[in-house]
Design a protein around this motif. Structure first.
Motif, PDB file in Angstrom:
ATOM      1  N   SER A 122      15.017  -4.485   1.945  1.00  0.00           N
ATOM      2  CA  SER A 122      14.360  -3.181   2.078  1.00  0.00           C
ATOM      3  C   SER A 122      12.860  -3.363   2.264  1.00  0.00           C
ATOM      4  N   SER A 123      12.270  -2.439   3.020  1.00  0.00           N
ATOM      5  CA  SER A 123      10.814  -2.431   3.164  1.00  0.00           C
ATOM      6  C   SER A 123      10.209  -1.222   2.448  1.00  0.00           C
ATOM      7  N   ALA A 124      11.012  -0.483   1.701  1.00  0.00           N
ATOM      8  CA  ALA A 124      10.527   0.705   0.997  1.00  0.00           C
ATOM      9  C   ALA A 124       9.474   0.318  -0.039  1.00  0.00           C
ATOM     10  N   PRO A 125       8.420   1.106  -0.191  1.00  0.00           N
ATOM     11  CA  PRO A 125       7.418   0.822  -1.220  1.00  0.00           C
ATOM     12  C   PRO A 125       8.083   0.734  -2.602  1.00  0.00           C
ATOM     13  N   GLY A 126       7.651  -0.246  -3.383  1.00  0.00           N
ATOM     14  CA  GLY A 126       8.168  -0.399  -4.735  1.00  0.00           C
ATOM     15  C   GLY A 126       9.476  -1.158  -4.825  1.00  0.00           C
ATOM     16  N   THR A 127       9.929  -1.760  -3.728  1.00  0.00           N
ATOM     17  CA  THR A 127      11.161  -2.552  -3.762  1.00  0.00           C
ATOM     18  C   THR A 127      11.018  -3.673  -4.783  1.00  0.00           C
ATOM     19  N   LEU A 128      12.074  -3.917  -5.548  1.00  0.00           N
ATOM     20  CA  LEU A 128      12.095  -5.003  -6.527  1.00  0.00           C
ATOM     21  C   LEU A 128      11.650  -6.309  -5.875  1.00  0.00           C
ATOM     22  N   ASN A 129      10.729  -7.005  -6.505  1.00  0.00           N
ATOM     23  CA  ASN A 129      10.212  -8.310  -6.073  1.00  0.00           C
ATOM     24  C   ASN A 129       9.443  -8.283  -4.749  1.00  0.00           C
ATOM     25  N   GLN A 130       9.029  -7.107  -4.312  1.00  0.00           N
ATOM     26  CA  GLN A 130       8.113  -6.990  -3.173  1.00  0.00           C
ATOM     27  C   GLN A 130       6.725  -7.332  -3.706  1.00  0.00           C
ATOM     28  N   TRP A 131       5.915  -8.043  -2.936  1.00  0.00           N
ATOM     29  CA  TRP A 131       4.594  -8.404  -3.430  1.00  0.00           C
ATOM     30  C   TRP A 131       3.515  -8.171  -2.383  1.00  0.00           C
TER      31      TRP A 131
END
Length: 172
Positions: A122-131
């Motif tokens: 996913s590219s949605a803001p706040g995705t788990l483990n997105q940095w």
């Protein structure tokens, strides 16, 4: 001129029609970057695992970059890496693909020395483990990455080790 027509009807009442007319030119602008390396092949060195007897041991590192161009100056650039063989994997170890013949190893990915945990696709803001990569991108820049083998089990089998990652960029 562009027009949008909306018809609203509720129950047995007469329908109502609303028309929106845009009189000025419309300009839709997105902010982000262009990924110049959408497919990255990282040829790993041959791993010699005999000396790496403890699960969690790292060996055989290789550096690579994710290159971006044409970046908007006022955008925050985020990334999320997904284990393509196991998209629900949120650990720090990349799974071996089904085409692998090796057993007891996986891959560890780092960015500037920090271990990367895998994320949902996913590219949605706040995705788990997105940095956050940067909050002030240059017009052209690279995201430096490194991948290593990691021993995942006491029992090990030699063979080919293949890992597949997808990455999603998010511009916020």
């Amino acid at each position: 001129m562009p027009k949008l027509q909306i018809e609203y009807k509720q129950g047995s009442y007469e329908s109502q029609v609303y028309t929106l007319t845009v009189k000025a030119p419309i300009s839709i602008v997105s902010k982000g970057c262009r990924v110049t390396t959408p497919a990255i092949n990282v040829p790993m060195p041959k791993g010699i695992i005999a000396s790496q007897e403890v699960p969690g041991s790292l060996f055989g590192s290789k550096s690579f970059n994710i290159d971006l161009a044409d970046c908007s100056a006022d955008v925050k650039v985020y990334i999320a890496l997904t284990d393509a063989s196991n998209p629900s994997n949120s650990s720090e170890t990349l799974s071996l693909s089904p085409a692998s013949t090796a057993k007891g190893v996986g891959f560890r990915v780092t960015h500037e020395g920090k271990v990367v945990s895998f994320a949902p696709d996913s590219s949605a803001p706040g995705t788990l483990n997105q940095w956050l990569v940067t909050n002030r991108p240059a017009a052209f820049f690279s995201i430096p990455m490194e991948v290593s083998y990691i021993r995942t089990n006491k029992d090990i089998q030699a063979g080919t080790a293949i890992g597949n990652i997808t990455f999603n960029m998010s511009y916020q």
